[in-house]
Design an enzyme around this catalytic site. Structure first.
Site, PDB file in Angstrom:
ATOM      1  N   ASP A  49       1.770  -1.058   4.067  1.00 56.99           N
ATOM      2  CA  ASP A  49       2.806  -2.082   4.138  1.00 56.99           C
ATOM      3  C   ASP A  49       3.869  -1.544   5.095  1.00 56.99           C
ATOM      4  O   ASP A  49       3.942  -0.348   5.366  1.00 56.99           O
ATOM      5  CB  ASP A  49       3.378  -2.371   2.748  1.00 56.99           C
ATOM      6  CG  ASP A  49       4.061  -3.727   2.710  1.00 56.99           C
ATOM      7  OD1 ASP A  49       4.185  -4.287   1.619  1.00 56.99           O
ATOM      8  OD2 ASP A  49       4.441  -4.239   3.777  1.00 56.99           O
TER       9      ASP A  49
HETATM   10  C1  GLC Z   1       6.555  -6.888   4.118  1.00 58.27           C
HETATM   11  C2  GLC Z   1       5.624  -7.290   2.991  1.00 58.27           C
HETATM   12  C3  GLC Z   1       4.203  -7.520   3.446  1.00 58.27           C
HETATM   13  C4  GLC Z   1       4.227  -8.082   4.852  1.00 58.27           C
HETATM   14  C5  GLC Z   1       4.718  -6.963   5.758  1.00 58.27           C
HETATM   15  C6  GLC Z   1       4.896  -7.439   7.197  1.00 58.27           C
HETATM   16  O1  GLC Z   1       7.490  -5.974   3.658  1.00 58.27           O
HETATM   17  O2  GLC Z   1       5.600  -6.467   1.829  1.00 58.27           O
HETATM   18  O3  GLC Z   1       3.592  -8.433   2.519  1.00 58.27           O
HETATM   19  O4  GLC Z   1       2.920  -8.489   5.255  1.00 58.27           O
HETATM   20  O5  GLC Z   1       5.929  -6.380   5.288  1.00 58.27           O
HETATM   21  O6  GLC Z   1       5.952  -8.362   7.244  1.00 58.27           O
END
Ligand code: GLC
Length: 666
Positions: A227
């Site tokens: 993430d």
């Molecule tokens: C965010 C989310 C994830 C998302 C990623 C890119 O913090 O937790 O679900 O796809 O970062 O935005």
């Protein structure tokens, strides 16, 4: 283009490839590798232009806000999950995004979790079935997916530092189970590891989760991507087989080089991840011929409307208050004009559509005058406004009140503090019910809401979830009877926020212990024989259904065909979601009273009948045995429950499972 292999890359290139080039792209080494662009999200494409891929503030393309995943689950129609994935993949094709960072399949453990609107269910089977179709809908169009957030990301507060602490059986039967079920049926191009720790170790550094379980047991063969910002130490995450750290992380390469020099990791560890990355990059290229742009934004909105209409849940309908009568109607609540159509955060799209006022749609469909007052706007205060509202409501025989929680209350990165509605909304409902005895409440919210303060004072409650750009089109069809409600709850609506799990906003020393174990949601409610506001699987229609003639045909040691008849006792065609639960009363381990193991959504003609059949296999009877480190079926008596909800069981039947003695224990 000749495929590059690990041998064709220098050590510096291999190390660089382990981390993103910028916020949304992987390295290409000046064209040596094809470019891969990833973008959010589960409710519609949220993507910046390639020129803006390196800065966080880049403006995103305008797209269609689809019904949120909570709504997709509440349709209990796998085809809706497929269509949702297909529509958003179409937007990815239009803007040349290679991977959609979706779907989120975390279990809804607590109604307070700030991202429940992005997840399917409290039940792993429902989450698994819907997740499979969502992934297929995206990948059948040649776009990659990211199964997220692996794992136990069931709370948003302190998500980067808190530990989710759970025992092995709870993890395997509940929290990892949707990932396992989806990986049994599909090949997602990526799995995204979550921010949190699991049992004390960040998932980004948790080899037990990322390699031993995800790859060696679940058979995952794509890449594990972090993430955004979840990778804290790049060499320690390489050691855990985290293939790609996102986004760009300035110190990542140096961390890996230092570890190589000190022998903390080997070049083979780096090559393992690079091999996965190269396979992923070329798999994305191989998928491109499947890409075909199919829909305009208007057509996407039409599909969104069909899904939204199937997704809304009629919680109660006293005195047949719905469908609305063709009489002058008062419509109250700012959300009728400015709907709460989605949750906040990375899944929020910049919509290319305008939302029609619910007032206009109702007036058009009912052919009557609809009077509107916002009544809940931020500055709505004081007795004058309340008095005016009550005086007005007293003059109507039909009042619709739209309330709920917008992105200021429900957003990624934070939990809800309670499941009660805002006092202003509760006050409005209370005021109106004092002067009108035919009130219909519409709730726009992303997870369970406490309706106990008003459910006995109002006639009908329609739970709209977060239905995206189509929200008012779907609401007007359902409220006026142009469509019949067919949604069912994919999560329990409890009386209190901590009825079935501790308050996740109070975690001593940042440790959230899953003390309830496998007894999450309805599993917990059944174990305690506790009342709930509205049960898992609950949802009314404008007609009544009668269930008869349950049969169980044995096809194998643990394979059965379960069939039954459903009669539509009403004068309009309507869809019913029938649910099949299985329970083992006298097991050697604690087991839930019953667990969802099959379901079917069927349109049944007015005054007609549908013969429904579903199949059960070993997984319907098995539990995860931590000594065997595997799923195990214990011989004995099982009960099959067929119901309109987890608490509205219409038929049941006992089955005896008698597997060969060599599979059993003394
Ligand atoms: C965010 C989310 C994830 C998302 C990623 C890119 O913090 O937790 O679900 O796809 O970062 O935005």
């Amino acid at each position: 283009m000749k495929k590059v292999t690990v041998k064709d890359l220098t050590l510096e290139e291999k190390v660089s490839l382990l981390t993103g080039k910028d916020i949304w792209r992987l390295h290409t080494f000046s064209g040596k590798l094809p470019e891969v662009f990833v973008a959010d999200g589960p409710h519609g494409l949220r993507m910046v232009s390639r020129e803006n891929a390196g800065n966080w503030g880049g403006e995103v393309y305008k797209t269609t806000a689809m019904p949120n995943v909570v709504n997709v689950a509440n349709t209990w129609n796998p085809a809706c999950a497929y269509e949702t994935g297909k529509v958003i993949a179409d937007e990815c094709i239009e803007h040349d995004a290679d991977v959609l960072l979706a779907p989120g399949v975390n279990i809804k453990r607590s109604p307070l979790c700030g991202r429940n609107f992005e997840y399917f269910s409290e039940d792993p089977y429902l989450a698994g079935v819907m997740g499979v179709e969502y992934v297929k809908g995206v990948q059948d169009k040649g776009v990659g997916t990211s199964l997220k957030h692996y794992a136990l990301n069931n709370s948003e507060n302190d998500r980067s530092s808190m530990t989710a602490e759970a025992d092995e059986r709870t993890m395997r039967e509940i929290y990892l189970r949707p990932f396992e079920l989806i990986l049994q049926e599909t090949k997602p191009t990526t799995v995204m590891c979550s921010y949190n720790k699991v049992n004390g170790i960040h998932t980004s550094e948790n080899r037990y989760l990322l390699k031993d379980i995800l790859r060696d047991i679940f058979g995952f063969d794509g890449i594990v991507i972090s993430d955004w910002g979840a990778c804290h130490n790049r060499w320690k995450s390489v050691k855990a087989a985290l293939d790609l750290c996102m986004p760009v992380k300035e110190d990542a390469d140096a961390q890996v080089m230092t570890a190589l020099k000190n022998g903390w990791i080997s070049e083979a560890d780096v090559d393992y991840c690079v091999e996965n990355l190269l396979n992923f990059i070329y798999r994305i290229q191989d998928m491109k011929p499947l890409r075909k742009l199919e829909f305009t934004e208007e057509q996407r909105l039409e599909k969104a409307t069909a899904i939204a209409t199937e997704s809304m849940v009629l919680l109660q309908n006293e005195n047949s208050a719905l469908p609305l009568k063709k009489i002058p109607t008062l419509l109250l609540g700012r959300m009728a004009e400015f709907p709460a159509a989605c949750g906040g955060g990375s899944s929020e799209v910049s919509s290319c559509h305008t939302h029609p006022h619910l007032k206009d749609l109702l007036a058009e469909k009912l052919g009557v005058e609809v009077t509107f007052r916002s009544a809940t706007e931020p500055h709505f205060n004081g007795l004058t406004a309340a008095r005016e509202c009550m005086d007005l409501a007293a003059r109507f025989d039909q009042v619709v009140v739209v309330v709920g929680e917008d992105t200021s209350l429900v957003c990624e990165g934070m939990n809800r503090t309670d499941i009660k509605l805002h006092p202003k909304h509760l006050q409005l409902i209370d005021n109106v019910t004092r002067v009108c005895d035919n009130v219909i409440v519409v709730i726009e919210a992303g997870s369970a809401v406490d309706t106990s303060e008003f459910q006995d004072k109002v006639n009908a409650i329609l739970y709209a979830g977060y239905a995206g750009d189509a929200v008012n089109y779907a609401l007007s069809d359902l409220l006026t009877g142009a469509a019949t409600p067919s949604g069912k709850l994919s999560e329990t609506f409890p009386y209190e926020k901590d009825d079935f799990c501790p308050d996740i906003n109070f975690t001593p020393c940042g440790v959230d212990r899953y003390v309830e174990g496998i007894f999450v949601g309805y599993r917990g409610a059944d174990a305690m024989d506790a009342d709930v506001l509205y049960p898992f699987g609950h949802g009314l229609s404008y007609v009544n259904f009668r269930y008869e003639n349950l049969q169980a045909e044995k096809k194998g040691e643990t394979d059965y065909v379960i069939s039954y008849d459903i009669y539509n006792e009403g004068d309009m065609d309507a869809a019913e979601v029938s649910q099949v639960y299985v329970g083992q009363a006298a097991a050697r381990v604690a087991r839930p009273v019953k667990e969802l193991k099959a379901f079917s959504k069927d349109v049944i003609p007015a005054r007609g009948k549908k013969h429904v059949s579903v199949t059960l296999d070993k997984s319907a009877f098995a539990y995860y045995n931590v000594c065997l480190k595997d799923w195990h079926v214990e011989n004995g008596a099982f009960t099959v429950y067929v119901g309109a909800s987890s608490r509205d069981i219409r038929l049941k039947k006992k089955l005896i499972v008698a597997l060969p003695d060599e599979t059993q224990f003394t």
